[in-house]
Motif scaffolding. Structure first.
Motif, PDB file in Angstrom:
ATOM      1  N   GLY A 354      46.677  40.029  42.147  1.00  0.00           N
ATOM      2  CA  GLY A 354      46.210  40.841  43.259  1.00  0.00           C
ATOM      3  C   GLY A 354      47.245  41.870  43.673  1.00  0.00           C
ATOM      4  O   GLY A 354      48.297  42.002  43.043  1.00  0.00           O
ATOM      5  N   ASN A 355      46.927  42.602  44.728  1.00  0.00           N
ATOM      6  CA  ASN A 355      47.871  43.587  45.254  1.00  0.00           C
ATOM      7  C   ASN A 355      47.612  43.795  46.742  1.00  0.00           C
ATOM      8  O   ASN A 355      46.752  43.133  47.337  1.00  0.00           O
ATOM      9  N   ALA A 356      48.374  44.710  47.313  1.00  0.00           N
ATOM     10  CA  ALA A 356      48.294  44.894  48.755  1.00  0.00           C
ATOM     11  C   ALA A 356      47.050  45.676  49.166  1.00  0.00           C
ATOM     12  O   ALA A 356      46.631  45.617  50.322  1.00  0.00           O
ATOM     13  N   LEU A 361      42.227  39.598  43.423  1.00  0.00           N
ATOM     14  CA  LEU A 361      41.067  40.018  42.628  1.00  0.00           C
ATOM     15  C   LEU A 361      40.297  38.847  42.048  1.00  0.00           C
ATOM     16  O   LEU A 361      39.247  39.022  41.448  1.00  0.00           O
ATOM     17  N   LEU A 362      40.800  37.653  42.220  1.00  0.00           N
ATOM     18  CA  LEU A 362      40.042  36.476  41.795  1.00  0.00           C
ATOM     19  C   LEU A 362      39.346  35.822  42.989  1.00  0.00           C
ATOM     20  O   LEU A 362      38.881  34.693  42.923  1.00  0.00           O
ATOM     21  N   CYS A 378      37.211  37.981  36.621  1.00  0.00           N
ATOM     22  CA  CYS A 378      36.861  36.623  36.217  1.00  0.00           C
ATOM     23  C   CYS A 378      36.372  36.626  34.768  1.00  0.00           C
ATOM     24  O   CYS A 378      36.747  35.780  33.953  1.00  0.00           O
ATOM     25  N   GLY A 379      35.542  37.629  34.445  1.00  0.00           N
ATOM     26  CA  GLY A 379      35.064  37.766  33.066  1.00  0.00           C
ATOM     27  C   GLY A 379      36.231  37.975  32.110  1.00  0.00           C
ATOM     28  O   GLY A 379      36.262  37.437  30.996  1.00  0.00           O
ATOM     29  N   GLY A 471      37.934  28.580  43.311  1.00  0.00           N
ATOM     30  CA  GLY A 471      37.547  29.309  44.521  1.00  0.00           C
ATOM     31  C   GLY A 471      38.186  30.660  44.682  1.00  0.00           C
ATOM     32  O   GLY A 471      37.534  31.626  45.061  1.00  0.00           O
ATOM     33  N   ASN A 472      39.504  30.774  44.421  1.00  0.00           N
ATOM     34  CA  ASN A 472      40.149  32.087  44.518  1.00  0.00           C
ATOM     35  C   ASN A 472      41.308  32.203  43.529  1.00  0.00           C
ATOM     36  O   ASN A 472      42.187  33.043  43.664  1.00  0.00           O
ATOM     37  N   ARG A 473      41.322  31.305  42.535  1.00  0.00           N
ATOM     38  CA  ARG A 473      42.399  31.284  41.542  1.00  0.00           C
ATOM     39  C   ARG A 473      41.968  30.410  40.374  1.00  0.00           C
ATOM     40  O   ARG A 473      40.979  29.691  40.473  1.00  0.00           O
ATOM     41  N   PHE A 474      42.700  30.487  39.296  1.00  0.00           N
ATOM     42  CA  PHE A 474      42.496  29.545  38.204  1.00  0.00           C
ATOM     43  C   PHE A 474      43.626  28.533  38.225  1.00  0.00           C
ATOM     44  O   PHE A 474      44.761  28.858  38.592  1.00  0.00           O
TER      45      PHE A 474
END
Ligand code: ADP
Ligand code: MG
Length: 724
Positions: A354-356, A361-362, A378-379, A471-474
């Motif tokens: 991700g970034n600021a 992005l996940l 995710c893809g 949910g928001n990460r792998f």
């Protein structure tokens, strides 16, 4: 010591131990990062301009000019000497999983005989340890040169204390004089840069105009065992191999599930708190601790951080766990499988990018547009796992992790990705063409709004998946407890970069053909899923059906041992992946393959040698003493005219003979050296030698069940696992 004297003494020592006197720690706000020269400390110590320059370097990786480096070095020395520091060290992470350091003094002398301290920008920036004894995979043999360490300003320097001194530690990279990476940090930094570049392309195509630098994040859950050092020091296998090579299963193991999340034993909690206070001083955000599944097993997890810093912190955390254990009379075992028959230890690597400006992005996000970005990233991960599954297996390959992977307790050795039912449904619909975007603009409401309401914690966690969306990460769950997180992070960042590049190309083509953004994204994802959807699996990863289906129907690879997995570093596709993204050149990759294979060979050879030694010098003598005792008893009883049942003697004699015979076979097997190549050598160890080791162990463990307790010399599982 003969018989069980060392065990009795150990139990006596433990029973009568005095509690460790621990310092009452200060409040979190007082101790937090007090030993770290972070940006806040630099802001206090530096002029406005110097601070601005160093801040830019830290946050964006911009080059630091030498004048500013001198100013930073002086301030760093000033700050450190106030803490009693006289030495500094460039700390680095060689290709083994170790942490390495060489210490140098600040001291210089004058012709008049005085001493002063000196620390210049160039000393800060570059060190020259004689690193020739670090494994380098032929990189320096060919160049006949030494290695250099170079300061990594993006990971803050810190002070490590001992009872009578302190050392300034400077996180560094380790390179050959020709500039080849000899460590685990350089590829991590490069993989992050590659991911940033590729992600930027995709986000730009998605119409984002303000895009801050992207970084990967990592939160690692570290599992470990604690064994009282009175026992641990009496076991040569724990001392030299970090795991028990022998040991019969205790009557009670983990079958009651009574350890997991149970009340933490007071002595262990004191230890955990001592560890955490040290971590806080070093700016490492320890956040969770609890008992794990096996008796004697625990977990610590810090809050997630930028991957490069998290990787350095993870190495330091392992050091602190071990160091503090000694102070508290424990040995901390980071080995993946210290005890047969109970769970092993892993290190779940939680990863996101991700970034600021765009955030994580996940994370599905709040608007349909965010959801499109999310689906693309995710893809990209799905494609990465499908194409580079064998690489993901290879970066976690080690002799010790092989005991876990595929052993019906830890994730299988087949790399697949778990999305959770809701997200799996969305990707399934995209693949089946059920989620076509409407031609005349507008965002699809059906599928995408579904994601919008995505539950953070769907509750249907799949513990059998090696790679799971949470949910928001792998969460890469197959990583071993003793491993550096860098290898996995490098593989994940690099495969993501590759996939995002692929996506950018397709997306650009689709967009330039005039379709709207949503339709373009869905079309790319549909193609992606048709080609790579086979990596998605939501079922039971342990089941025999999956093992069959994965290989036969889905074309995924099952790589049960490191000998099977490590050659992935030599796959054409993997060489191309790393060179095209600029993360590792073909030569650098080859050197890694050499180092990891060498380590695999060495660790099994050490264990086999040790096993032979322990069988001959510890277990055989115990068994033969018992046989001697039995034979005296039998002949004495026989003289009295009493005939005894001799089945015990028969069993012990048979197991003793079988032990000696299998030790002889293992000894002979270890003499073979004529291998065509390292793959053949690894296969031989993974199959023939490991089988023989199992055989030796089975006879020794059978003897442990027969020989009287007061004659058994090695600390038993019930003692090591249950006495605290
Ligand atoms: P679990 O329930 O899986 O045992 P833990 O709380 O023990 O979870 O550990 C989860 C880890 O994941 C922590 O280190 C946490 O900080 C980290 N984490 C949370 N969110 C993210 C994220 N977006 N990216 C990376 N790591 C994350
Ligand atoms: Mg956890």
């Amino acid at each position: 010591m003969s018989g069980n004297e060392s065990r009795v003494q150990a139990i006596y020592q433990i029973t009568n131990r005095e509690p460790v006197l621990v310092e009452k720690p200060g409040a979190l706000s007082k101790i937090w990062a007090c030993d770290v020269f972070n940006l806040a400390k630099m802001e206090e110590a530096l002029s406005k301009n110097a601070f601005k320059a160093i801040k830019k370097t830290v946050q964006t990786g911009a080059v630091l000019d030498s004048a500013t480096a001198d100013i930073v070095a002086a301030a760093m020395k000033e700050w450190a000497t106030k803490k009693g520091v006289k030495f500094f060290s460039h700390i680095f992470y060689p290709m083994t999983n170790a942490t390495a350091e060489k210490h140098d003094g600040f001291i210089i002398t004058s012709p008049e005989g005085n001493c002063i301290t000196e620390f210049t920008g160039s000393l800060l920036i570059k060190g020259e340890p004689d690193g020739s004894s670090f494994p380098n995979g032929s990189l320096r043999m060919t160049n006949a040169a030494r290695g250099y360490t170079a300061w990594d300003p993006t990971s803050p320097a810190y002070v490590m204390h001992t009872d009578n001194g302190a050392t300034l530690m400077i996180p560094s990279v380790f390179i050959s004089w020709t500039g080849e990476a000899l460590d685990k940090k350089i590829p991590l930094l490069r993989s992050n840069a590659a991911m940033d570049k590729a992600a930027n392309k995709v986000l730009s195509l998605m119409g984002e105009t303000d895009i801050a630098p992207l970084n990967s994040s990592c939160g690692a859950e570290q599992e470990y065992f604690l064994v009282d050092s009175n026992f641990a020091n009496s076991r040569p296998d724990l001392l030299l191999a970090g795991r028990t090579l022998f040991g019969a299963a205790p009557a009670k193991g983990q079958e009651f599930d009574d350890h997991y999340f149970a009340a933490i034993p007071a002595r262990v909690q004191v230890y955990m708190q001592a560890v955490e206070d040290k971590l806080y001083r070093l700016g490492i955000p320890a956040k969770t601790h609890h008992n794990e599944v096996a008796p004697g097993q625990f977990e610590i997890a810090p809050y997630y951080e930028a991957a490069n810093v998290a990787a350095d912190h993870q190495q330091l955390l392992m050091t602190i766990l071990k160091m503090t254990a000694r102070e508290h009379g424990f040995m901390c075992l980071l080995h993946e499988k210290p005890f047969a028959g109970v769970n092993g230890s892993g290190k779940h690597v939680n990863w996101s990018v991700g970034n600021a400006t765009q955030g994580n992005l996940l994370d599905p996000g709040r608007t349909p547009h965010d959801n499109l970005n999310f689906l693309l990233f995710c893809g990209a991960v799905i494609r990465g796992v499908h194409l580079y599954g064998p690489l993901l297996r290879a970066v976690i390959a080690s002799a010790s992790n092989d005991h876990r992977l595929g052993a019906n307790e830890a994730p299988p050795a087949i790399l697949s990705v778990y999305l959770g039912s809701q997200l799996e449904g969305v990707f399934h619909d995209i693949k089946e063409g059920k989620l076509e975007a409407k031609a005349e603009g507008g965002l699809m409401d059906l599928g995408l709004s579904q994601i919008l309401k995505f539950e953070r914690d769907p509750g249907d966690r799949n513990r059998t998946s090696p790679f799971a969306f949470t949910g928001n990460r792998f969460e890469f769950r197959a990583v071993g407890s003793s491993q550096s997180v860098s290898g996995p992070l490098v593989a994940m960042n690099t495969m993501l970069a590759d996939s995002l590049n692929w996506i950018a190309e397709k997306l650009e083509a689709n967009l330039s053909s005039g379709v709207d953004q949503t339709a373009a994204v869905i079309a790319v994802l549909k193609e992606l899923m048709l080609e790579h959807g086979n990596a998605v699996f939501g079922g039971d990863g342990y089941s025999a059906e999956w093992h069959k289906m994965a290989v036969e129907e889905r074309g995924l690879k099952n790589l049960p041992t490191s000998a099977d997995a490590l050659p992935a570093f030599q796959d054409e596709a993997v060489i191309k992946l790393f060179s095209s993204t600029g993360v590792l050149s073909a030569v650098e990759l080859e050197s890694r393959y050499e180092v990891y294979s060498e380590q695999y060979v060495q660790s099994i050879e050490v264990e086999a040698k040790l096993m032979i030694e322990m069988a001959k010098t510890i277990i055989f003598p115990a068994a033969s003493s018992y046989l001697m005792e039995l034979s005296t008893t039998y002949s004495g009883m026989s003289e009295m005219g009493i005939e005894m049942d001799k089945s015990t003697a028969t069993t012990v004699a048979a197991e003793t003979n079988a032990l000696l015979a299998s030790v002889a076979k293992l000894t002979a097997a270890m003499e073979k050296h004529d291998f065509d190549n390292v793959e053949a050598h690894m296969q031989y160890l993974a199959n023939d030698v490991r089988d023989l080791m199992e055989e030796v162990r089975s006879h020794a463990d059978a003897l442990e069940a027969e020989v009287p307790d007061d004659m058994w010399p090695l600390a038993k599982y019930r003692e090591m696992l249950f006495i605290k």
